[in-house]
Scaffold this motif. Structure first.
Motif, PDB file in Angstrom:
ATOM      1  N   GLU A  49       0.805  -1.157  -0.149  1.00 20.16           N
ATOM      2  CA  GLU A  49       0.025  -0.174   0.112  1.00 20.16           C
ATOM      3  C   GLU A  49       0.916   1.200   0.011  1.00 20.16           C
ATOM      4  OE1 GLU A  49      -2.365  -0.654   3.454  1.00 20.16           O
ATOM      5  OE2 GLU A  49      -3.300  -1.969   2.443  1.00 20.16           O
ATOM      6  N   GLY A  50       0.460   2.244  -0.567  1.00 19.98           N
ATOM      7  CA  GLY A  50       1.153   3.554  -0.779  1.00 19.98           C
ATOM      8  C   GLY A  50       1.052   4.316  -2.001  1.00 19.98           C
ATOM      9  N   SER A  51       1.242   5.591  -1.864  1.00 20.00           N
ATOM     10  CA  SER A  51       1.059   6.096  -2.958  1.00 20.00           C
ATOM     11  C   SER A  51       2.086   7.311  -3.336  1.00 20.00           C
ATOM     12  CB  SER A  51      -0.449   6.755  -3.419  1.00 20.00           C
ATOM     13  OG  SER A  51      -0.454   7.649  -4.491  1.00 20.00           O
ATOM     14  N   ILE A  52       2.760   7.737  -4.335  1.00 13.61           N
ATOM     15  CA  ILE A  52       3.483   8.922  -4.507  1.00 13.61           C
ATOM     16  C   ILE A  52       3.117   9.857  -5.682  1.00 13.61           C
ATOM     17  CG2 ILE A  52       5.512   7.947  -3.143  1.00 13.61           C
ATOM     18  CD1 ILE A  52       6.714   7.298  -5.807  1.00 13.61           C
ATOM     19  N   ALA A  53       1.921   9.459  -6.147  1.00 11.19           N
ATOM     20  CA  ALA A  53       1.544  10.149  -7.409  1.00 11.19           C
ATOM     21  C   ALA A  53       1.446  11.733  -7.200  1.00 11.19           C
ATOM     22  CB  ALA A  53       0.063   9.815  -7.638  1.00 11.19           C
ATOM     23  N   GLU A  54       1.061  12.397  -6.062  1.00 12.66           N
ATOM     24  CA  GLU A  54       0.863  13.840  -6.038  1.00 12.66           C
ATOM     25  C   GLU A  54       1.909  14.543  -5.066  1.00 12.66           C
ATOM     26  OE1 GLU A  54      -1.015  15.795  -7.561  1.00 12.66           O
ATOM     27  OE2 GLU A  54      -1.746  14.350  -8.836  1.00 12.66           O
ATOM     28  N   SER A  55       3.119  13.576  -4.956  1.00  8.89           N
ATOM     29  CA  SER A  55       4.058  13.854  -4.021  1.00  8.89           C
ATOM     30  C   SER A  55       5.386  14.630  -4.658  1.00  8.89           C
ATOM     31  CB  SER A  55       4.625  12.745  -3.144  1.00  8.89           C
ATOM     32  OG  SER A  55       5.319  11.963  -3.971  1.00  8.89           O
ATOM     33  N   TYR A  56       6.009  15.256  -3.676  1.00  5.24           N
ATOM     34  CA  TYR A  56       7.263  16.136  -4.177  1.00  5.24           C
ATOM     35  C   TYR A  56       8.158  16.011  -3.035  1.00  5.24           C
ATOM     36  CZ  TYR A  56       5.396  20.298  -1.790  1.00  5.24           C
ATOM     37  OH  TYR A  56       4.716  20.809  -0.870  1.00  5.24           O
ATOM     38  N   ALA A  57       9.570  16.393  -3.015  1.00  5.53           N
ATOM     39  CA  ALA A  57      10.461  16.465  -2.022  1.00  5.53           C
ATOM     40  C   ALA A  57      10.957  17.811  -1.998  1.00  5.53           C
ATOM     41  CB  ALA A  57      11.758  15.458  -2.024  1.00  5.53           C
ATOM     42  N   GLU A  58      11.304  18.461  -0.764  1.00  7.02           N
ATOM     43  CA  GLU A  58      11.839  19.732  -0.573  1.00  7.02           C
ATOM     44  C   GLU A  58      13.077  19.722   0.384  1.00  7.02           C
ATOM     45  OE1 GLU A  58       8.910  22.255   1.074  1.00  7.02           O
ATOM     46  OE2 GLU A  58       8.993  21.565   3.027  1.00  7.02           O
ATOM     47  N   VAL A  59      14.097  20.683   0.006  1.00  6.68           N
ATOM     48  CA  VAL A  59      15.121  20.795   1.054  1.00  6.68           C
ATOM     49  C   VAL A  59      14.816  22.050   1.940  1.00  6.68           C
ATOM     50  CG1 VAL A  59      17.543  21.105   1.109  1.00  6.68           C
ATOM     51  CG2 VAL A  59      16.641  19.881  -0.845  1.00  6.68           C
ATOM     52  N   LYS A  60      14.799  21.777   3.340  1.00  2.00           N
ATOM     53  CA  LYS A  60      14.851  22.769   4.174  1.00  2.00           C
ATOM     54  C   LYS A  60      15.651  22.510   5.440  1.00  2.00           C
ATOM     55  CE  LYS A  60      10.515  24.473   4.924  1.00  2.00           C
ATOM     56  NZ  LYS A  60       8.983  24.462   5.405  1.00  2.00           N
ATOM     57  N   ASP A  61      16.387  23.399   5.630  1.00  2.00           N
ATOM     58  CA  ASP A  61      17.341  23.420   6.925  1.00  2.00           C
ATOM     59  C   ASP A  61      18.164  22.328   6.886  1.00  2.00           C
ATOM     60  OD1 ASP A  61      15.807  25.578   7.970  1.00  2.00           O
ATOM     61  OD2 ASP A  61      14.566  24.330   9.078  1.00  2.00           O
ATOM     62  N   GLY A  62      18.730  22.047   5.687  1.00  2.00           N
ATOM     63  CA  GLY A  62      19.936  20.890   5.452  1.00  2.00           C
ATOM     64  C   GLY A  62      19.215  19.621   5.584  1.00  2.00           C
ATOM     65  N   GLU A  63      17.902  19.500   5.393  1.00  2.00           N
ATOM     66  CA  GLU A  63      17.174  18.146   5.409  1.00  2.00           C
ATOM     67  C   GLU A  63      16.359  18.136   4.408  1.00  2.00           C
ATOM     68  OE1 GLU A  63      15.249  17.296   9.083  1.00  2.00           O
ATOM     69  OE2 GLU A  63      16.984  16.904  10.145  1.00  2.00           O
ATOM     70  N   VAL A  64      16.326  16.785   3.555  1.00  2.00           N
ATOM     71  CA  VAL A  64      15.267  16.677   2.397  1.00  2.00           C
ATOM     72  C   VAL A  64      14.195  15.987   3.229  1.00  2.00           C
ATOM     73  CG1 VAL A  64      15.108  15.616   0.258  1.00  2.00           C
ATOM     74  CG2 VAL A  64      17.105  16.373   0.879  1.00  2.00           C
ATOM     75  N   SER A  65      13.020  16.459   2.803  1.00  2.00           N
ATOM     76  CA  SER A  65      11.733  15.599   3.214  1.00  2.00           C
ATOM     77  C   SER A  65      10.757  15.342   2.008  1.00  2.00           C
ATOM     78  CB  SER A  65      10.606  16.772   4.076  1.00  2.00           C
ATOM     79  OG  SER A  65      11.624  17.076   5.269  1.00  2.00           O
ATOM     80  N   LEU A  66       9.884  14.229   2.162  1.00  2.00           N
ATOM     81  CA  LEU A  66       9.048  13.907   1.125  1.00  2.00           C
ATOM     82  C   LEU A  66       7.609  14.244   1.609  1.00  2.00           C
ATOM     83  CD1 LEU A  66       8.677  12.138  -1.382  1.00  2.00           C
ATOM     84  CD2 LEU A  66       8.188  10.202   0.260  1.00  2.00           C
ATOM     85  N   ILE A  67       7.046  14.990   0.769  1.00  2.00           N
ATOM     86  CA  ILE A  67       5.868  15.783   1.160  1.00  2.00           C
ATOM     87  C   ILE A  67       4.838  15.183   0.276  1.00  2.00           C
ATOM     88  CG2 ILE A  67       4.926  18.025   1.080  1.00  2.00           C
ATOM     89  CD1 ILE A  67       7.210  17.905   2.742  1.00  2.00           C
ATOM     90  N   ASN A  68       3.593  14.988   1.011  1.00  2.00           N
ATOM     91  CA  ASN A  68       2.185  14.446   0.482  1.00  2.00           C
ATOM     92  C   ASN A  68       2.316  13.419   0.035  1.00  2.00           C
ATOM     93  OD1 ASN A  68      -0.103  15.469  -0.013  1.00  2.00           O
ATOM     94  ND2 ASN A  68       0.193  16.111  -2.132  1.00  2.00           N
ATOM     95  N   ALA A  69       3.446  12.369   0.331  1.00  2.00           N
ATOM     96  CA  ALA A  69       3.130  11.148   0.135  1.00  2.00           C
ATOM     97  C   ALA A  69       2.330  10.329   0.902  1.00  2.00           C
ATOM     98  CB  ALA A  69       4.450  10.242   0.306  1.00  2.00           C
ATOM     99  N   ASN A  70       1.510   9.367   0.302  1.00  2.00           N
ATOM    100  CA  ASN A  70       0.192   8.672   1.167  1.00  2.00           C
ATOM    101  C   ASN A  70       0.631   7.271   1.494  1.00  2.00           C
ATOM    102  OD1 ASN A  70      -2.136   8.328   2.388  1.00  2.00           O
ATOM    103  ND2 ASN A  70      -3.129   7.906   0.389  1.00  2.00           N
TER     104      ASN A  70
END
Length: 160
Positions: A49-70
């Motif tokens: 289970e899981g979906s990354i269709a509408e997700s993106y990644a961003e760099v903030k404060d020296g860390e990378v985060s995966l945003i909007n992944a379900n």
């Protein structure tokens, strides 16, 4: 001496794939990152289970985060269940994060996930790509090229 990185990442079990990414973006540089997950998230991913269709990644404060992944809640996870769309920290080397940050700094570049999978050691990984969005005429050209390749294969089979 460090071992050279493989060109293709070792993917044992693909859980989620962003199939539209290759159509919507010009993909330039590829990265493999680990994901910081909780126990119930790993269990949900192992069930496929899981979906990354509408997700993106961003760099903030020296860390990378995966945003909007379900990653949906685990069916047997009681009060320890996780939030399905929470931002998830991606595990990358500092040099890679610096390269990604400079790449995103360029105009029109973004960091998108292509696939979530388990590697040969059973670790959850994300394949990321530094990408630039396609315009409408680029998408038409991609569609024409795909159609022409399909027709070529059909003609080769017929004449054989």
């Amino acid at each position: 001496m460090a071992r050279p990185r493989p060109l293709e990442f070792e993917k044992k079990k693909i859980v989620a794939e962003n199939r539209r990414a290759r159509f919507d973006y010009f993909l330039e540089t590829f990265y493999e990152a680990g994901i910081a997950l909780t126990g119930t998230e790993v269990k949900s991913l192992r069930f496929g289970e899981g979906s990354i269709a509408e997700s993106y990644a961003e760099v903030k404060d020296g860390e990378v985060s995966l945003i909007n992944a379900n990653i949906p809640e685990f069916s047997h996870g009681n009060r320890f269940n996780h939030e399905p769309k929470r931002p998830r920290r991606l595990l990358l080397h500092e040099r890679e994060i610096a390269k990604i940050a400079t790449g995103i700094g360029r105009e029109g570049m973004t960091l998108i996930p292509l696939a979530v999978y388990f590697n040969g050691r059973g670790r959850a990984k994300v394949e990321l790509a530094l990408a630039k969005g396609k315009k409408l005429h680029d998408k038409r050209a991609t569609q024409q090229e795909r159609d022409w390749k399909r027709d070529q294969q059909r003609l080769m089979r017929e004449r054989g």
